[in-house]
Enzyme design. Structure first.
Site, PDB file in Angstrom:
ATOM      1  N   ASP B 157       0.800  -1.232   0.000  1.00  0.00           N
ATOM      2  CA  ASP B 157       0.000   0.000   0.000  1.00  0.00           C
ATOM      3  C   ASP B 157       0.831   1.280   0.000  1.00  0.00           C
ATOM      4  OD1 ASP B 157      -2.705   1.332   0.304  1.00  0.00           O
ATOM      5  OD2 ASP B 157      -1.607   2.205   1.972  1.00  0.00           O
ATOM      6  N   ASP B 315      -7.307   4.891   6.660  1.00  0.00           N
ATOM      7  CA  ASP B 315      -6.132   5.230   5.843  1.00  0.00           C
ATOM      8  C   ASP B 315      -5.408   6.445   6.435  1.00  0.00           C
ATOM      9  OD1 ASP B 315      -4.156   5.222   3.937  1.00  0.00           O
ATOM     10  OD2 ASP B 315      -5.449   5.855   2.283  1.00  0.00           O
TER      11      ASP B 315
END
Lengths: 313, 433
Positions: B157, B315
């Protein structure tokens, strides 16, 4: 609003302006246009005012137009460009703004490759900020000078059909023009390769056409945009030859437009790519008028933002 | 060591519970749950009682997608400040991404993260290991070594796993360790140079666009790879899913029996690309994936309600103020979320009835525990007593200046919200921050 109708600190985007404000800039430019015809092309209006021309992107035309406007108004102007100035090397924009603020200029003319930079500067400093082009966002003085030129040639803007052709995606000129022309009651059609047509452009109130003839059919005004050759690496069009074949404005093609349609181009032109010389230099081309009017428009903007009119009032 | 959390409304979808009951904890595990049972616990020196009347008690919340920046970028965030932010935001555990410096692609980095987290012990830290060495997208990292050291998932990620070959191998190899592969789904070529969603507002701002299709083509490709190479146990999870079409792809794949899950962030559920324009290009509206269209947002809300979205994750991506105080094009992608997620969800999802409280607990606790295969997500007898206590009535104004996180980069600053975390417990111990 002040009696004269202008109380903005900055000129950042046509999107911000009301039709009345646009009208005011155009009318104010009228009174400055005449100065260019005098033997001594200078008035004392901005004497003692400091204008900083801050160009982070190469520009000859816009910068010299502003400089001439500043000099004709007797302002003291200083030029910083990213190549020549230690002020901007490796420095954040915020620090540049702080440094400029410390020098207490009255106005800043800024050109930058990134959208939003003029507003960022304007929010941080007391000086009036004029956007001289920020990325693909806006170029308000260009749209104003285009409008001035159209009005001078056609006597009005309202009700006109305007076609804008070329690289719509990367053009700040087109965005400012769309906002301005639609606010002033013109109808706007854009055309260009689909690879250079920004997403959902229709939501800005324009018609979109795939080919040049359809776009300019019945148009009163045809504005050709510069093709930025350096963008070819992104494979947006296969070749200049093919571009000219599809979107180059020739005398033959121009027949689709209304009789007497005027031709604009923000310059610098690529002859034989987006426009044929026979059209660029033809009887209906107002391309050099645009350049001349640009000085008057910039004088008007500098004047209005300087606040001098308020002091007089 | 005993704890009674008395008189709270216990919401635990893992056992279909939503009632005012007492929760009894012994030695870090749930020892009983029921109306009035707290009063029967023998008084002793070691008994702690937490009055939860008018409060809500849930299994500890888990944020399965955060960036804590340590090691390597401690000026943005540290494990200490990140975990404090987690606790302040009501989370008892977070899973941190591998894009640190050095990258978490080896046992030693994983062990360092876990040891550092244990030193502070304000929330559990579950490291996620890199799919590829150095996040370079070329070779598999030492997945087995990291699994033994404690990683709970695999992800590159910050970057997508671009290579189809590498994604195939990750989906195959991860099955030995029952690790889910989390994808940051983005076709880098299609979105090259983009800084905001491609649509009306990228056109208005003149900012380069990131089309929704850049996410969709990657999700579609991965689902094909999962189908052919995921075997019986391969699991794939879409991080920060942001488009209507990606959600449709995931939904469709799951209905065919593929082991795919996905998460959405509060900002993609609550904001759209128009925010970039209306905020005059505030760099706190810049993240990846970008804020999408209203049509996408409404689809995500529907997905959160109907179960096609499994998880809400923040996030959390802290950046230094100086890094964000630049023009839009130059600003780094990402916003913080640990200290805003719960309040945003309570006020903007639960209060208007988009979802009920039980569904929120599923999204923020049960599902992430299940997907990562970590303890938690339940308050049933014998479960680890990680608990979040929250108030539905308490009003709060998000104030980034008071965040525990070092990051202040949030588009929600100043939002007035109803509902917030009151306390968290780790294995029955109240977390002090």
């Amino acid at each position: 609003m002040s009696p004269i109708g202008w109380d903005r600190k900055d000129l950042l985007a046509i999107a911000d302006l009301s039709p009345a404000e646009i009208q005011l800039v155009l009318d104010t430019a009228d009174s400055f246009r005449e100065i260019a015809e005098r033997p001594i092309k200078k008035v004392p209006t901005l004497r003692g005012r400091t204008v900083v021309n801050l160009f982070f992107e190469p520009s000859t035309r816009t910068r010299s137009s502003f400089e001439i406007a500043e000099k004709r108004l007797s302002a003291d102007s200083i030029n910083f460009s990213s190549s020549s100035s230690g002020l901007v090397k490796g420095e954040s924009l915020v620090d540049t703004a702080r440094n400029l603020e410390a020098m207490a200029p009255d106005m800043i003319v800024i050109r930058h490759a990134d959208p939003g930079v003029p507003r960022m500067l304007a929010e941080r400093i007391a000086a009036a900020v004029i956007n001289a082009g920020d990325g693909a966002h806006e170029h308000p003085t260009q749209a104003l000078l285009d409008a001035y030129t159209i009005r001078a040639a056609k006597g009005r803007i309202e009700g006109l059909k305007v076609a804008i052709v070329g690289d719509i995606q990367h053009s700040r000129v087109v965005r400012s023009n769309i906002y301005l022309l639609t606010k002033m009651g013109a109808s706007v059609t854009v055309a260009g390769p689909r690879t250079m047509m920004p997403a959902e452009i229709g939501k800005l109130g324009v018609r979109v056409e795939d080919n040049l003839e359809d776009a300019i059919r019945g148009a009163d005004v045809v504005m050709m945009l510069r093709i930025q050759l350096e963008r070819q690496s992104r494979s947006l069009f296969p070749s200049e030859r093919e571009y000219f074949m599809l979107f180059g404005l020739t005398r033959e093609r121009l027949k689709a437009a209304k009789r007497g349609a005027i031709i604009l181009h923000p310059g610098p032109m690529n002859r034989g790519i987006e426009i044929a010389s026979e059209v660029a230099d033809g009887p209906y081309s107002v391309i050099l008028d645009q350049v001349a009017n640009g000085v008057a428009i910039r004088m008007a903007v500098l004047y209005l933002l300087s606040g001098v009119h308020r002091e007089i009032a | 060591m005993r704890l009674v959390i008395r008189g709270g409304r216990v919401v635990d979808p893992s056992q279909g519970l939503d009632e005012v009951v007492d929760l009894v904890v012994e030695d870090g595990f749930v020892a009983g749950i029921g109306a009035g049972i707290g009063g029967k616990v023998r008084q002793s020196k070691n008994l702690e009682v937490f009055d939860a009347s008018r409060l809500v008690v849930t299994p500890g919340l888990i944020d399965m997608h955060v960036h804590l920046r340590e090691p390597g970028q401690e000026y943005k965030e540290t494990i200490r400040t990140g975990l404090a932010a987690a606790a302040a935001g009501g989370f008892t555990a977070v899973a941190c991404m591998a894009n640190t410096n050095p990258v978490n692609d080896s046992r030693s980095v994983t062990e360092h993260m876990i040891a550092e987290a244990a030193r502070h012990d304000t929330a559990r830290l579950y490291p996620i290991g890199a799919v590829s060495k150095g996040l370079a997208g070329k070779e598999l990292s030492e997945v087995g070594e990291m699994a033994e050291a404690g990683v709970v998932a695999l992800s590159d990620d910050g970057r997508p796993v671009e290579s189809s070959e590498l994604m195939r191998r990750a989906l195959e190899y991860s099955q030995h360790f029952d690790l889910v592969v989390i994808q940051h789904a983005e076709d880098l070529d299609l979105g090259a140079g983009g800084v905001m969603h491609e649509g009306e507002f990228s056109t208005r701002t003149g900012l380069p666009g990131l089309p929704g299709a850049a996410e969709d083509v990657m999700v579609a490709r991965d689902l094909i790879l999962l189908e052919d190479f995921g075997g019986a146990r391969g699991r794939y999870h879409v991080a920060h899913l942001s488009t209507r079409r990606s959600l449709g792809l995931v939904h469709e794949a799951r209905s065919r029996g593929l082991r795919v899950t996905c998460e959405a962030t509060p900002h993609h559920l609550l904001l759209t690309d128009s925010e970039v324009w209306s905020s005059h290009l505030s760099t706190d509206t810049k993240m990846k994936p970008p804020l999408r269209s209203e049509r996408d947002r409404l689809a995500l809300l529907e997905g959160v309600a109907d179960g096609s979205i499994d998880v809400i994750a923040s996030d959390h991506a802290p950046h230094h103020a100086d890094e964000k105080d630049v023009q839009y094009s130059c600003a780094p992608f990402g916003i913080v979320g640990l200290e805003s997620t719960l309040s945003l969800c309570l006020d903007r999802l639960v209060r208007p009835g988009v979802i009920d409280l039980s569904r929120l607990v599923e999204l923020l606790s049960c599902a992430p525990a299940r997907i990562l295969g970590v303890p938690g997500g339940s308050l049933s007898d014998g479960s680890l007593a990680d608990v979040t206590v929250l108030s539905l009535e308490s009003r709060t104004t998000l104030n980034s200046g008071r965040f525990r996180s070092k990051g202040r980069n949030t588009p929600f600053d100043g939002w007035k919200l109803k509902g917030r975390a009151v306390a968290t417990f780790l294995a029955g111990r109240k977390v002090e921050i």
